[in-house]
Design an enzyme around this catalytic site. Structure first.
Site, PDB file in Angstrom:
ATOM      1  N   ALA A 219      12.327   6.233  17.303  1.00 21.59           N
ATOM      2  CA  ALA A 219      13.299   7.123  16.654  1.00 21.59           C
ATOM      3  C   ALA A 219      12.719   7.689  15.363  1.00 21.59           C
ATOM      4  O   ALA A 219      11.635   8.254  15.365  1.00 21.59           O
ATOM      5  CB  ALA A 219      14.620   6.390  16.442  1.00 21.59           C
ATOM      6  N   SER A 220      13.403   7.500  14.228  1.00 23.60           N
ATOM      7  CA  SER A 220      12.999   8.175  12.990  1.00 23.60           C
ATOM      8  C   SER A 220      11.747   7.599  12.343  1.00 23.60           C
ATOM      9  O   SER A 220      11.235   8.200  11.392  1.00 23.60           O
ATOM     10  CB  SER A 220      14.150   8.157  11.979  1.00 23.60           C
ATOM     11  OG  SER A 220      15.171   9.044  12.380  1.00 23.60           O
ATOM     12  N   ILE A 221      11.232   6.479  12.821  1.00 14.86           N
ATOM     13  CA  ILE A 221       9.915   6.048  12.333  1.00 14.86           C
ATOM     14  C   ILE A 221       8.869   7.098  12.702  1.00 14.86           C
ATOM     15  O   ILE A 221       7.809   7.185  12.080  1.00 14.86           O
ATOM     16  CB  ILE A 221       9.560   4.662  12.895  1.00 14.86           C
ATOM     17  CG1 ILE A 221      10.537   3.609  12.360  1.00 14.86           C
ATOM     18  CG2 ILE A 221       8.138   4.251  12.525  1.00 14.86           C
ATOM     19  CD1 ILE A 221      10.274   2.199  12.862  1.00 14.86           C
TER      20      ILE A 221
END
Length: 675
Positions: A219-221
Site C-alpha cells: 500500500a502506501s509504503i
C-alpha cells in the site's frame, strides 16, 4: 497513512525534550563498506587486515627445568583442582583496555555513516549511554560483558570466517557504540487467505497459511519507493526540489497550481486534496491521469499539511517522463534489482498468487482482491502508481530499510548518496504543523508516535500502509521493525493494526533497553491511554532553601501526554506549577518554566531540581508535592519513570523515598513500582 496531528490546543506550551532539530549534518567514517559482493569479497577469508595476528610462542625453558610428564593413566582426574589440565599455550599478551593485539588491530565497522547535528545547539550531545541489561523479544535478560573485561579469543586453528557486516546507522552520533541487542521483528497473521467474501469464511482445508516468504501488498509504503526514485533524479541533476511541477508537467498548472514545487509534493504541503475518485468517475487511464494533474487545490502551497495520494501519483509521472520508463521498470532497474530484492514488484504474476496475502472484498469489483493491488485508484491506473502498487516480503523490505541505515548503500549497491539519505530524513514542515503536529522529510514520515510508539524520536521513520503494513527505522539503536499484515481482509471495517503497530514498537523498545537502568526500580506511569496518574509527597519545611530533587525519565507523546509537577501549601486545596531545571551527564540543561514536561526526552535519565518557593519566598510548614501524568485517548510512548524523589533544605534531607519509612508515606495513584 498520514496520521497527521494538528497544533497543540490553546494554553501554555509545555517544554519538549529537547528542542526539535531543524536540520542535520552529514559526516562520514573513514572506513569503506564491506559488502558481500564488493571488492573485499575476493579473498575467501576477508582481507589480510581482518585475519587474527599469528600466535607468538614463548621461548622453551631449558630441558633440566622441564618436569617429567606422567603417563595419561597416572594423571589426576579432572574433577579435582589438581586435575585441571593446563594449556601448553603461553599466556596471551594483554593490550590496553583488556583487548588482545589482534582485536585492537581489527578495523572499525566500515561504511559511510550519517551523524546528526542539532541546529538548536552549538555542541551536539555525545552518544547515548547503553543499558547494561537488555531484554530480548522473549523477555529473557542477558548481562553484557564490560568492554574492559572482555577476554581475548585464542588464535583460531583455521582461518576465521569473514566477519558479518554490521549495519551502519543512519544517524551515528546518537547511536550507542556498545548496544548489543538488535531486533528485527516481523508481525504477521497466521492466515493470509481466510475469507471467500465479506461474510463467508473459507473451509479450514482451503485457508492459505501465512509464511515467512508471504508476499504482501505494501500500500502506501510504495510512496517511499517513489520518493527514492525522485531523489535519484535530483542527484542526477534531472530534477531539483525547488523545481515547479508545472515545468515538467505543464498540465499541472491548471487551477492555479503553477507555484507548487517538487518538495511541496514530497512533504504533502502542496495544497492538493487528500483523495479523488479515479476508478469509477473516469473511463480510462488517460482521463484519470488528467484528473490528477488538473485537480483544484484545497489550500495554497506551503501553508497546510494534508496527506495526499495525488502528490505522489504526480511525482511518479515526473519520474516516468524524465527516465522514459514506466515507474515499475525504473524501480526494478535502479532500486530493487541492484539491492537483490527479487520478490518486490508491481503487478505480481499469476503464478505467485498462492504466496500473496489476500486483502479486501470490494463491492465495486464484486470479488475478493487477491493477487493485485488493493488500492482502487492504483488498480485503475494499471496497478502502477506513485502512491501504491508495490508488493514485497518481510526480507526484501528489511533490505530496503538497511539501505537507508547504511547511508544509501547495501550489498555493494549504491542507491543514494549519504547526503541524499540525510536530506530525506530531515523534517521540513515543523513550522507549518507546530508543536505536536506531523513531521515529514522528503518522503519518510518522521516522529510518528501513533506507530513508532516506544521507538519514537525526531530521527525515527518511515511509513505505514493501509492494508496493515508498516516499516519503522530507528537509527539511534540501528533497529528495523517490519510489520506485514492483511488487516483489511475481508473488509477494512473488520480490523485495525494501529494498536498492534504501537505495541510491537514498544515491545522492541523495551527489549533494546531504551529505559535507563538507573530509573527502572522507580515509580512508573503513562503506559495506559486516557489515564491520569498522581504521585504525592508530603514534607514539613523549615523554610530556608527547600528543593525537590527527582531522577526522571520521560518518553511522552509531544504536547498530548504531559507530566506536570505541582506544589500545594494549603493541604491540597489548590495546586500551583513547580518550575525547575533538568540536568544530565553530557546534556545541556533544560529549563522547565511551568513545571510541564513532554516529548521524547533524549532517552536519558535526568536529575530534576525544583525549588519549593512562591512569589513571597521559600515555602515553609506542611506542603504537598505532586507529579501528575495525563495521557490522551490514543497513542503513547514509553511513559515516565521517577526514581528517588527527595525533599532537601540546604544539606538537610527531609524526605528520601529510598528510606523505607518515607517510601511508605508516598501516595501513588496510577503509579506503580516494579514487582
Amino acid at each position: 497513512m498520514g496520521g497527521a496531528r494538528g497544533s497543540r490546543p490553546g494554553g501554555a506550551e509545555p517544554v519538549c525534550l529537547p528542542v526539535r532539530p531543524a536540520e542535520t549534518e552529514v559526516r562520514r567514517h573513514r572506513g569503506r563498506p564491506r559488502p558481500r559482493d564488493g571488492p573485499d569479497a575476493k579473498e575467501p577469508h576477508g582481507p589480510a587486515r581482518h585475519r587474527p595476528a599469528p600466535r607468538r610462542s614463548a621461548p622453551p625453558r631449558p630441558a633440566r627445568h622441564r618436569p617429567a610428564r606422567p603417563h595419561p593413566a597416572h594423571r589426576p582426574r579432572s574433577g579435582s583442582p589438581r586435575g585441571l589440565r593446563r594449556s601448553r599455550r603461553p599466556p596471551r599478551r594483554r593490550a590496553r583496555h583488556g583487548r588482545s593485539r589482534a582485536a585492537q588491530g581489527a578495523p572499525r565497522e566500515a561504511g559511510r555513516r550519517l551523524r546528526p547535528r542539532l541546529a538548536a545547539r552549538r555542541t551536539p550531545p555525545p552518544p547515548l549511554e547503553p543499558a547494561r541489561l537488555l531484554e530480548d523479544a522473549r523477555g529473557r535478560r542477558a548481562r553484557r560483558r564490560r568492554p574492559g573485561r572482555r577476554r581475548a579469543r585464542p588464535a583460531a586453528r583455521h582461518p576465521p570466517r569473514r566477519p558479518r557486516q554490521r549495519p551502519a546507522p543512519l544517524l551515528r552520533r546518537h547511536a550507542p557504540d556498545r548496544l548489543a541487542a538488535r531486533h528485527r521483528l516481523r508481525a504477521r497473521r497466521r492466515v493470509r487467505a481466510r475469507w471467500q467474501d465479506a461474510s463467508t469464511e473459507s473451509p479450514e482445508a482451503e485457508r492459505i497459511p501465512a509464511r515467512t516468504d508471504t508476499i504482501y501488498d505494501l500500500a502506501s509504503i510504495s510512496k517511499i519507493f517513489t520518493a527514492t526514485a525522485v531523489m535519484r533524479d535530483v542527484e542526477a541533476g534531472l530534477l531539483a526540489l525547488e523545481d515547479r511541477v508545472a515545468d515538467h508537467l505543464p498540465r499541472f498548472a491548471e487551477n492555479g497550481k503553477g507555484e507548487v514545487t517538487v518538495q511541496h509534493l514530497l512533504t504533502h504541503v502542496g495544497g492538493l486534496p487528500a483523495f479523488i475518485n479515479l476508478y469509477s468517475a473516469f473511463p480510462d487511464i488517460p482521463s484519470r491521469i488528467d484528473a490528477v494533474l488538473t485537480v483544484a487545490p484545497s489550500t495554497p502551497p506551503g501553508t497546510k499539511y494534508v496527506y495526499s495520494d495525488l502528490g505522489l501519483i504526480t511525482l511518479g509521472l515526473i519520474v516516468e517522463k524524465l527516465s522514459g520508463q514506466s515507474l515499475d521498470a525504473y524501480v526494478r532497474e535502479h532500486i530493487t534489482g541492484p539491492l537483490g530484492m527479487d520478490e518486490t514488484m508491481y503487478n505480481p504474476p499469476a503464478e505467485l498468487k498462492a504466496r500473496i496475502a489476500a486483502t479486501e472484498y470490494v463491492e465495486h469489483y464484486g470479488r475478493l482482491v487477491h493477487g493485485h493491488v488493493h488500492d482502487e485508484n492504483a488498480y485503475s491506473l494499471g496497478g502502477v502508481a506513485g502512491h501504491a502498487g508495490v508488493f514485497s516480503t518481510a526480507r526484501d523490505l528489511a533490505v530496503f530499510a538497511q539501505m537507508f541505515l547504511h547511508g544509501g548503500i547495501y550489498g555493494g549497491a549504491r542507491i543514494l548518496q549519504p547526503d541524499t539519505v540525510e536530506s530525506m530524513f530531515t523534517d521540513r514542515i515543523a513550522e507549518i504543523t507546530g508543536v505536536g503536529g506531523a513531521r515529514r522529510g522528503l518522503g519518510p514520515e518522521l516522529e510518528a508516535w501513533f506507530y513508532h510508539a516506544g521507538l519514537t524520536s525526531p530521527y525515527s521513520g518511515v511509513h505505514t500502509g493501509f492494508t496493515g503494513t508498516s516499516l519503522v527505522i530507528d537509527p539511534l539503536t540501528e533497529t528495523v521493525v517490519v510489520s506485514l499484515t492483511n488487516s483489511v481482509h475481508p473488509t477494512r471495517e473488520w480490523s485495525t493494526t494501529s494498536v498492534t503497530r504501537r505495541e510491537v514498537s514498544t515491545c522492541v523498545a523495551h527489549a533494546l533497553g531504551i529505559v535507563p537502568e538507573s530509573v527502572r526500580s522507580g515509580w512508573r506511569a503513562g503506559d495506559r491511554d486516557a489515564a491520569t496518574a498522581t504521585l504525592e509527597i508530603s514534607a514539613d519545611l523549615p523554610g530556608r532553601e527547600p528543593v525537590l530533587e527527582v531522577e526522571l525519565f520521560a518518553h511522552l507523546e509531544t504536547a498530548y501526554d504531559l507530566l506536570v509537577l505541582e506544589v500545594s501549601a494549603d493541604g491540597g486545596e489548590s495546586w500551583k506549577p513547580l518550575p525547575g531545571r533538568l540536568t544530565a551527564r553530557h546534556q545541556e540543561p533544560v529549563e522547565i518554566p511551568d513545571g510541564t514536561i513532554t516529548g521524547w526526552g533524549r532517552r536519558v535519565a535526568w536529575t530534576g531540581t525544583f525549588p519549593l518557593v512562591d512569589a513571597s519566598g521559600p515555602l515553609s510548614g506542611e506542603v504537598q508535592v505532586r507529579l501528575a501524568l495525563t495521557t490522551d485517548g490514543s497513542t503513547r510512548g514509553l511513559g515516565a519513570w521517577v526514581g528517588r524523589p527527595r525533599v532537601l533544605d540546604r544539606r538537610q534531607v527531609l524526605v528520601d523515598t529510598d528510606r523505607p519509612g518515607d517510601r511508605d508515606a508516598v501516595v501513588a495513584d496510577g503509579w506503580s513500582l516494579p514487582g
